[in-house]
Design an enzyme around this catalytic site. Structure first.
Site, mmCIF file in Angstrom:
data_model
loop_
_atom_site.group_PDB
_atom_site.id
_atom_site.type_symbol
_atom_site.label_atom_id
_atom_site.label_comp_id
_atom_site.label_asym_id
_atom_site.label_seq_id
_atom_site.Cartn_x
_atom_site.Cartn_y
_atom_site.Cartn_z
ATOM 1 N N ARG A 12 0.689 -1.092 -0.085
ATOM 2 C CA ARG A 12 0.138 0.086 0.018
ATOM 3 C C ARG A 12 0.165 1.004 0.026
ATOM 4 O O ARG A 12 2.348 1.047 0.300
ATOM 5 C CB ARG A 12 -0.910 -0.056 1.394
ATOM 6 C CG ARG A 12 -0.427 0.044 2.784
ATOM 7 C CD ARG A 12 -1.219 -0.240 3.711
ATOM 8 N NE ARG A 12 -0.027 -0.814 4.671
ATOM 9 C CZ ARG A 12 0.002 0.483 5.112
ATOM 10 N NH1 ARG A 12 -0.649 1.548 5.265
ATOM 11 N NH2 ARG A 12 0.183 0.637 6.430
ATOM 12 N N THR A 13 0.307 2.278 -0.006
ATOM 13 C CA THR A 13 0.855 3.775 -0.236
ATOM 14 C C THR A 13 1.540 4.017 0.791
ATOM 15 O O THR A 13 0.866 3.857 1.842
ATOM 16 C CB THR A 13 -0.012 4.727 -1.194
ATOM 17 O OG1 THR A 13 -0.375 4.628 -2.444
ATOM 18 C CG2 THR A 13 0.909 5.572 -1.457
ATOM 19 N N LEU A 14 2.316 4.218 1.566
ATOM 20 C CA LEU A 14 3.024 4.489 2.521
ATOM 21 C C LEU A 14 3.359 5.923 2.057
ATOM 22 O O LEU A 14 3.566 7.343 3.268
ATOM 23 C CB LEU A 14 4.335 3.666 2.585
ATOM 24 C CG LEU A 14 4.338 2.717 3.124
ATOM 25 C CD1 LEU A 14 5.139 1.985 3.002
ATOM 26 C CD2 LEU A 14 3.685 2.043 4.597
ATOM 27 N N ASN A 116 -4.862 2.564 1.766
ATOM 28 C CA ASN A 116 -4.171 2.537 0.822
ATOM 29 C C ASN A 116 -3.971 3.911 -0.224
ATOM 30 O O ASN A 116 -4.735 3.689 -1.518
ATOM 31 C CB ASN A 116 -4.563 1.524 -0.102
ATOM 32 C CG ASN A 116 -3.358 0.687 -1.471
ATOM 33 O OD1 ASN A 116 -3.769 0.378 -2.617
ATOM 34 N ND2 ASN A 116 -1.921 1.360 -1.619
ATOM 35 N N PRO A 117 -3.909 4.798 -0.183
ATOM 36 C CA PRO A 117 -4.417 5.946 -0.724
ATOM 37 C C PRO A 117 -4.268 6.264 -2.231
ATOM 38 O O PRO A 117 -2.858 5.916 -2.352
ATOM 39 C CB PRO A 117 -4.296 7.450 0.344
ATOM 40 C CG PRO A 117 -3.639 6.711 1.172
ATOM 41 C CD PRO A 117 -3.231 5.620 0.505
#
Lengths: 235, 255
Positions: A12-14, A116-117
């Site tokens: 996921r986006t960090l 997870n934007p």
């Protein structure tokens, strides 16, 4: 079916990698005007200098994005598909800016709920059947509409100027001048901005994204002369 | 239509290229009680004749609001009509949720038609035995559609389905260009009207879909009959509800 997420642990986006800075949008007499610089930063490095951060969506809308450029490209693919299916109906109906804004809100909010934007702040503007529309969707799924909007540093530096000087029914020239005033402040004060901007316009007739150009800056302030005056040996 | 060896299965063609089960489903629509629809540039009106199973029971509901901008009137198997109304409501609300805007009527009817078509091509299903008059408003204007059990749909200026609908259709065809929907609705239903046996619903610009109250309908009916009597005296003929004089007296106010 083994999904990548299950195999890899979690994907996921960090944090964002290549980012765009502020986007500004305003309503004017004939429609919407949007402005953004063409920079793509890689952390503190100004890595890419010709990134188009505003795109035309369908017949009636313009989308501008700040934040992760790759996520913006992904959003453009989603919208491509959406517009494709809309066109395939071929029935005289079409998705207007209000519909697209809400669709984007759904997408951004749902991604946020999954931790997870899509790491973007989006400005969606357009005109349909004489109705002007201008709105924002953030990576958290917050959304709102207004006569003038901005993302990122634009919220702090441009919005106060717009609140003071925007008025209903501005001409194209007046509106561009107002945008340029905001862009100049952002250029001086936002480290991730570059002196290469694009203006995009959308009216009932259609959309135009103008070629990039630069603004004239002034650095000849007396306070900037002889900066080592009071600190001998400094560089 | 007579029974034959090709009419057991919906998936069996007859040698003449017909699907009898589908045609039988359309018969069910013709046997149902009447429903009429009429539109102008800004409004669409639906009217139905309500049958009661017995004198003691209530009338069957044949008009359903699907969304603020769409409503339907059904004829045929009302149970099938209810199920399809639920489907239509679901489609509209799902669209509204994602797009914060009403689903265009043309797209709604296509989804309904495609759903009906599925039932004409599965051996384990049967066609829906109900015809729907879909009345709605969107950016492109006012629309009246007819959705058939066969999966076909058509857009109409005016249409009638169910029993004795042919008389209504003929009446409406003769008056295709006249601009006063409500007056014709009453006449076109073709039966002796009282507000208790008919339901009238309307949707229009600035006016969400709603069923007109019984009292208001009764007033309209009374006004119609007054006008009819007046023109009967003028022309000296024996006037029936269906065949109102097209050049008759004062225009009635639209509700």
């Amino acid at each position: 079916m083994a999904h990548d997420e299950d195999v890899a642990g979690s994907e996921r986006t960090l944090y964002p990698y290549v980012t765009g800075t502020s986007v500004i949008g305003i309503k004017y007499k004939d429609g919407i005007l949007m402005a953004a610089d063409t920079g793509g930063s890689y952390g503190s490095t100004l890595r890419y200098k010709s990134v188009e951060r505003m795109k035309v969506i369908g017949k009636h809308s313009l989308l501008g994005a700040s934040g992760e450029i790759s996520d913006f490209q992904e959003i453009l693919r989603y919208l491509d598909e959406l517009i494709l299916y809309d066109n395939m109906w071929d029935d005289g109906n079409s998705l207007g800016p209000k519909e697209i804004h809400n669709y984007l809100n759904r997408v951004m909010y749902n991604r946020r709920n999954k931790f997870n934007p899509l790491w973007n702040s989006l400005v969606l503007g357009g005109v349909k059947n004489g109705n002007k529309y201008l709105g924002v969707v953030t990576m958290l799924g917050a959304h709102y509409e207004d006569n003038h909007v901005a993302t990122g540093f634009g919220n702090h530096l441009a919005v106060p100027i717009l609140r003071s000087e925007w008025k209903e029914g501005m001409s194209f020239e007046e509106a561009v001048k107002l945008l340029e005033k905001c862009l100049l402040v952002l250029l001086y004060r936002d480290r991730s901005s570059i002196n290469k901007f694009q203006i995009a316009k959308i009216t009932e007739e259609g959309a135009t994204i103008y070629p990039a150009y630069s603004l004239k800056t002034f650095w000849g302030f007396s306070a900037f002369q002889n900066p080592g005056q009071f600190a001998e040996g400094t560089w | 239509m007579f029974r034959n060896q090709y009419d057991t299965d919906v998936t069996t063609w007859s040698p003449a290229g017909r699907l009898f089960q589908v045609e039988y489903a359309m018969e069910a629509v013709k046997q149902g009680s009447a429903a009429v629809g009429l539109r102008s540039r800004t409004h669409v009106v639906l009217a139905t004749v309500n049958k009661a199973a017995s004198d003691l029971s209530s009338h069957q509901r044949k008009v359903f609001k699907i969304d603020d901008h769409v409503g339907v009137a059904i004829a045929g198997l009302t149970a099938d009509g209810r199920v399809l109304s639920r489907y239509l409501r679901n489609e509209c609300i799902n669209h509204s949720f994602v797009y914060e805007a009403p689903l265009p009527v043309g797209r709604l009817v296509v989804r309904l038609a495609d759903k009906a078509q599925v039932c004409t091509q599965r051996s384990w299903k049967r066609p829906y035995g109900v015809g729907l008059l879909v009345a709605g408003l969107d950016e492109l204007g006012a629309h009246l559609y007819y959705n058939c059990p066969s999966g076909n749909y058509f857009e109409y200026q005016a249409f009638a389905i169910g029993s004795r609908s042919q008389a209504a259709k003929t009446y409406l065809e003769r008056r295709a260009d006249k601009g006063r929907p409500l007056r014709h609705q009453g006449d076109a239903a073709g039966e002796k009207l009282t507000s208790s046996i008919c339901t009238v619903a309307i949707v229009g610009i600035g006016e969400p879909f709603h069923i007109i109250s019984e009292q208001a309908v009764q007033e309209m009916v009374d006004a119609l009959e007054t006008r009819e009597e007046a023109t009967a005296e003028q022309s000296g003929g024996d006037m029936q509800d269906e065949s109102g004089n097209p050049d008759a007296a004062a225009p009635m106010e639209e509700i």
